[in-house]
Design a protein around this motif. Structure first.
Motif, PDB file in Angstrom:
ATOM      1  N   ARG A  75      56.004  -4.044  63.882  1.00  0.00           N
ATOM      2  CA  ARG A  75      55.764  -4.005  65.338  1.00  0.00           C
ATOM      3  C   ARG A  75      56.644  -2.940  65.996  1.00  0.00           C
ATOM      4  O   ARG A  75      56.172  -2.148  66.807  1.00  0.00           O
ATOM      5  CB  ARG A  75      56.045  -5.367  65.954  1.00  0.00           C
ATOM      6  CG  ARG A  75      55.854  -5.408  67.467  1.00  0.00           C
ATOM      7  CD  ARG A  75      56.163  -6.780  68.056  1.00  0.00           C
ATOM      8  NE  ARG A  75      55.383  -7.831  67.451  1.00  0.00           N
ATOM      9  CZ  ARG A  75      54.149  -8.181  67.831  1.00  0.00           C
ATOM     10  NH1 ARG A  75      53.584  -7.533  68.834  1.00  0.00           N
ATOM     11  NH2 ARG A  75      53.507  -9.160  67.231  1.00  0.00           N
ATOM     12  N   ARG A  76      57.915  -2.901  65.630  1.00  0.00           N
ATOM     13  CA  ARG A  76      58.832  -1.915  66.216  1.00  0.00           C
ATOM     14  C   ARG A  76      58.422  -0.492  65.832  1.00  0.00           C
ATOM     15  O   ARG A  76      58.470   0.425  66.651  1.00  0.00           O
ATOM     16  CB  ARG A  76      60.258  -2.203  65.759  1.00  0.00           C
ATOM     17  CG  ARG A  76      61.283  -1.356  66.473  1.00  0.00           C
ATOM     18  CD  ARG A  76      62.671  -1.728  66.076  1.00  0.00           C
ATOM     19  NE  ARG A  76      62.835  -1.413  64.653  1.00  0.00           N
ATOM     20  CZ  ARG A  76      63.983  -1.416  64.019  1.00  0.00           C
ATOM     21  NH1 ARG A  76      65.061  -1.768  64.648  1.00  0.00           N
ATOM     22  NH2 ARG A  76      64.055  -1.103  62.752  1.00  0.00           N
ATOM     23  N   TYR A  77      57.991  -0.320  64.593  1.00  0.00           N
ATOM     24  CA  TYR A  77      57.565   0.995  64.108  1.00  0.00           C
ATOM     25  C   TYR A  77      56.343   1.475  64.894  1.00  0.00           C
ATOM     26  O   TYR A  77      56.283   2.621  65.327  1.00  0.00           O
ATOM     27  CB  TYR A  77      57.268   0.902  62.614  1.00  0.00           C
ATOM     28  CG  TYR A  77      57.144   2.224  61.909  1.00  0.00           C
ATOM     29  CD1 TYR A  77      58.272   2.915  61.498  1.00  0.00           C
ATOM     30  CD2 TYR A  77      55.900   2.783  61.652  1.00  0.00           C
ATOM     31  CE1 TYR A  77      58.171   4.131  60.849  1.00  0.00           C
ATOM     32  CE2 TYR A  77      55.777   3.992  60.994  1.00  0.00           C
ATOM     33  CZ  TYR A  77      56.922   4.663  60.603  1.00  0.00           C
ATOM     34  OH  TYR A  77      56.807   5.866  59.958  1.00  0.00           O
ATOM     35  N   VAL A  78      55.359   0.576  65.089  1.00  0.00           N
ATOM     36  CA  VAL A  78      54.143   0.922  65.836  1.00  0.00           C
ATOM     37  C   VAL A  78      54.492   1.210  67.294  1.00  0.00           C
ATOM     38  O   VAL A  78      54.006   2.189  67.866  1.00  0.00           O
ATOM     39  CB  VAL A  78      53.089  -0.204  65.721  1.00  0.00           C
ATOM     40  CG1 VAL A  78      51.934   0.030  66.695  1.00  0.00           C
ATOM     41  CG2 VAL A  78      52.566  -0.310  64.302  1.00  0.00           C
ATOM     42  N   ASP A  79      55.335   0.377  67.920  1.00  0.00           N
ATOM     43  CA  ASP A  79      55.741   0.603  69.309  1.00  0.00           C
ATOM     44  C   ASP A  79      56.348   1.983  69.494  1.00  0.00           C
ATOM     45  O   ASP A  79      55.987   2.709  70.415  1.00  0.00           O
ATOM     46  CB  ASP A  79      56.760  -0.445  69.753  1.00  0.00           C
ATOM     47  CG  ASP A  79      56.131  -1.783  70.062  1.00  0.00           C
ATOM     48  OD1 ASP A  79      54.898  -1.859  70.149  1.00  0.00           O
ATOM     49  OD2 ASP A  79      56.889  -2.758  70.207  1.00  0.00           O
ATOM     50  N   GLN A  80      57.267   2.337  68.612  1.00  0.00           N
ATOM     51  CA  GLN A  80      57.939   3.634  68.726  1.00  0.00           C
ATOM     52  C   GLN A  80      56.949   4.785  68.527  1.00  0.00           C
ATOM     53  O   GLN A  80      56.979   5.765  69.261  1.00  0.00           O
ATOM     54  CB  GLN A  80      59.062   3.728  67.697  1.00  0.00           C
ATOM     55  CG  GLN A  80      59.833   5.019  67.770  1.00  0.00           C
ATOM     56  CD  GLN A  80      60.944   5.084  66.729  1.00  0.00           C
ATOM     57  OE1 GLN A  80      61.076   4.207  65.895  1.00  0.00           O
ATOM     58  NE2 GLN A  80      61.731   6.128  66.791  1.00  0.00           N
ATOM     59  N   TYR A  81      56.060   4.644  67.565  1.00  0.00           N
ATOM     60  CA  TYR A  81      55.101   5.714  67.282  1.00  0.00           C
ATOM     61  C   TYR A  81      54.161   5.926  68.467  1.00  0.00           C
ATOM     62  O   TYR A  81      53.960   7.049  68.915  1.00  0.00           O
ATOM     63  CB  TYR A  81      54.301   5.390  66.021  1.00  0.00           C
ATOM     64  CG  TYR A  81      53.348   6.497  65.634  1.00  0.00           C
ATOM     65  CD1 TYR A  81      53.789   7.582  64.883  1.00  0.00           C
ATOM     66  CD2 TYR A  81      52.027   6.474  66.039  1.00  0.00           C
ATOM     67  CE1 TYR A  81      52.930   8.605  64.544  1.00  0.00           C
ATOM     68  CE2 TYR A  81      51.161   7.493  65.707  1.00  0.00           C
ATOM     69  CZ  TYR A  81      51.615   8.558  64.961  1.00  0.00           C
ATOM     70  OH  TYR A  81      50.767   9.583  64.631  1.00  0.00           O
ATOM     71  N   VAL A  82      53.578   4.853  68.978  1.00  0.00           N
ATOM     72  CA  VAL A  82      52.617   4.968  70.071  1.00  0.00           C
ATOM     73  C   VAL A  82      53.311   5.446  71.346  1.00  0.00           C
ATOM     74  O   VAL A  82      52.761   6.254  72.096  1.00  0.00           O
ATOM     75  CB  VAL A  82      51.875   3.628  70.298  1.00  0.00           C
ATOM     76  CG1 VAL A  82      50.994   3.692  71.535  1.00  0.00           C
ATOM     77  CG2 VAL A  82      51.057   3.268  69.072  1.00  0.00           C
ATOM     78  N   ARG A  83      54.519   4.983  71.608  1.00  0.00           N
ATOM     79  CA  ARG A  83      55.269   5.411  72.791  1.00  0.00           C
ATOM     80  C   ARG A  83      55.528   6.922  72.754  1.00  0.00           C
ATOM     81  O   ARG A  83      55.555   7.580  73.784  1.00  0.00           O
ATOM     82  CB  ARG A  83      56.586   4.646  72.880  1.00  0.00           C
ATOM     83  CG  ARG A  83      57.375   4.922  74.142  1.00  0.00           C
ATOM     84  CD  ARG A  83      58.625   4.059  74.316  1.00  0.00           C
ATOM     85  NE  ARG A  83      59.432   3.916  73.117  1.00  0.00           N
ATOM     86  CZ  ARG A  83      59.564   2.789  72.420  1.00  0.00           C
ATOM     87  NH1 ARG A  83      58.936   1.703  72.783  1.00  0.00           N
ATOM     88  NH2 ARG A  83      60.319   2.739  71.347  1.00  0.00           N
ATOM     89  N   ASN A  84      55.689   7.487  71.558  1.00  0.00           N
ATOM     90  CA  ASN A  84      55.981   8.913  71.420  1.00  0.00           C
ATOM     91  C   ASN A  84      54.752   9.751  71.101  1.00  0.00           C
ATOM     92  O   ASN A  84      54.877  10.945  70.850  1.00  0.00           O
ATOM     93  CB  ASN A  84      57.042   9.123  70.339  1.00  0.00           C
ATOM     94  CG  ASN A  84      58.378   8.542  70.744  1.00  0.00           C
ATOM     95  OD1 ASN A  84      58.788   8.673  71.884  1.00  0.00           O
ATOM     96  ND2 ASN A  84      59.046   7.879  69.825  1.00  0.00           N
ATOM     97  N   CYS A  85      53.572   9.143  71.099  1.00  0.00           N
ATOM     98  CA  CYS A  85      52.335   9.877  70.802  1.00  0.00           C
ATOM     99  C   CYS A  85      52.010  10.793  71.984  1.00  0.00           C
ATOM    100  O   CYS A  85      51.785  10.327  73.103  1.00  0.00           O
ATOM    101  CB  CYS A  85      51.186   8.900  70.543  1.00  0.00           C
ATOM    102  SG  CYS A  85      49.601   9.716  70.275  1.00  0.00           S
ATOM    103  N   ASN A  86      51.943  12.080  71.736  1.00  0.00           N
ATOM    104  CA  ASN A  86      51.712  13.071  72.782  1.00  0.00           C
ATOM    105  C   ASN A  86      50.332  12.895  73.411  1.00  0.00           C
ATOM    106  O   ASN A  86      50.188  12.968  74.632  1.00  0.00           O
ATOM    107  CB  ASN A  86      51.880  14.476  72.192  1.00  0.00           C
ATOM    108  CG  ASN A  86      51.872  15.539  73.269  1.00  0.00           C
ATOM    109  OD1 ASN A  86      52.227  15.274  74.405  1.00  0.00           O
ATOM    110  ND2 ASN A  86      51.462  16.733  72.912  1.00  0.00           N
ATOM    111  N   VAL A  87      49.303  12.670  72.608  1.00  0.00           N
ATOM    112  CA  VAL A  87      47.945  12.511  73.130  1.00  0.00           C
ATOM    113  C   VAL A  87      47.870  11.292  74.046  1.00  0.00           C
ATOM    114  O   VAL A  87      47.282  11.342  75.126  1.00  0.00           O
ATOM    115  CB  VAL A  87      46.927  12.390  71.970  1.00  0.00           C
ATOM    116  CG1 VAL A  87      45.541  12.070  72.485  1.00  0.00           C
ATOM    117  CG2 VAL A  87      46.907  13.670  71.146  1.00  0.00           C
ATOM    118  N   CYS A  88      48.465  10.172  73.611  1.00  0.00           N
ATOM    119  CA  CYS A  88      48.436   8.956  74.423  1.00  0.00           C
ATOM    120  C   CYS A  88      49.183   9.159  75.743  1.00  0.00           C
ATOM    121  O   CYS A  88      48.732   8.705  76.795  1.00  0.00           O
ATOM    122  CB  CYS A  88      49.056   7.788  73.659  1.00  0.00           C
ATOM    123  SG  CYS A  88      48.084   7.255  72.238  1.00  0.00           S
ATOM    124  N   THR A  89      50.304   9.840  75.693  1.00  0.00           N
ATOM    125  CA  THR A  89      51.099  10.063  76.894  1.00  0.00           C
ATOM    126  C   THR A  89      50.344  10.909  77.904  1.00  0.00           C
ATOM    127  O   THR A  89      50.339  10.618  79.095  1.00  0.00           O
ATOM    128  CB  THR A  89      52.433  10.754  76.537  1.00  0.00           C
ATOM    129  OG1 THR A  89      53.115   9.964  75.575  1.00  0.00           O
ATOM    130  CG2 THR A  89      53.309  10.930  77.754  1.00  0.00           C
TER     131      THR A  89
END
Length: 187
Positions: A75-89
């Protein structure tokens, strides 16, 4: 783990584990992935970055991964990845209210009719003062710097204004503070 006769683990409950047909370890029906950041990243990219995935949010990406895989702290790994995803941001819809249109303040009619007041606080103490009340005429940019204490209440600020500004320049029309509040005096 199971084949070697190990019966406990700090990360998972071995009672909920079993071996799959290929010799992999299943934890709660999902393939247990050993600690390998490159492998975790590859799996995460497959479930988040692929065009078919469409950059789902944290919850959906976690759900997609949990269908097939498990690793500690997923969960922590996914949270960090998605939070730092440039496309999502970049494509994330803003959640704040639209910003208001800025309007310039009108030009004052005369000196000392419209002033701005600000406070400079947390200064080193000098003669029992640790702050400054700054009063600036909006037309001429003349200013009064009035020593005060940070703990002064509104009555004290009013007294300081009357004693240091009003007695020299008289009644004014408006006061604008550093908080964006505008006070209008109508007489």
């Amino acid at each position: 783990m199971l084949r070697n006769g190990i019966h406990h683990s700090n990360e998972i409950s071995l009672a909920e584990c079993m071996e799959d047909n290929n010799g992999g370890l299943l934890y709660r029906g999902a393939l247990y992935v050993l600690e390998d950041n490159d492998l975790w990243l590859r799996l995460l990219k497959e479930h988040h970055d692929k065009l078919s995935a469409g950059h789902p949010g944290r919850a959906k990406t976690l759900e997609l991964l949990n269908r097939e895989y498990y690793w500690p702290q997923i969960r922590r790994y996914v949270d960090q990845y998605v939070r730092n995803c440039n496309v999502c941001t970049r494509s994330k819809a803003p959640r704040n209210a639209p910003y208001g249109v800025l309007h310039p303040m009108p030009i004052p009619d005369g000196p000392w009719m419209d002033v701005s007041m600000n406070f400079v606080t947390d200064l080193p103490e000098s003669d029992e003062h640790n702050a400054i009340l700054v009063v600036v005429d909006r037309l001429t940019k003349m200013r009064h710097l009035i020593p005060m204490t940070k703990e002064a209440d509104s009555r004290e600020v009013a007294r300081l204004y009357i004693d240091n500004v009003w007695k020299l320049h008289g009644l004014l029309n408006t006061i604008v503070s550093d908080r964006g509040t505008q006070f209008v005096a109508e007489f």
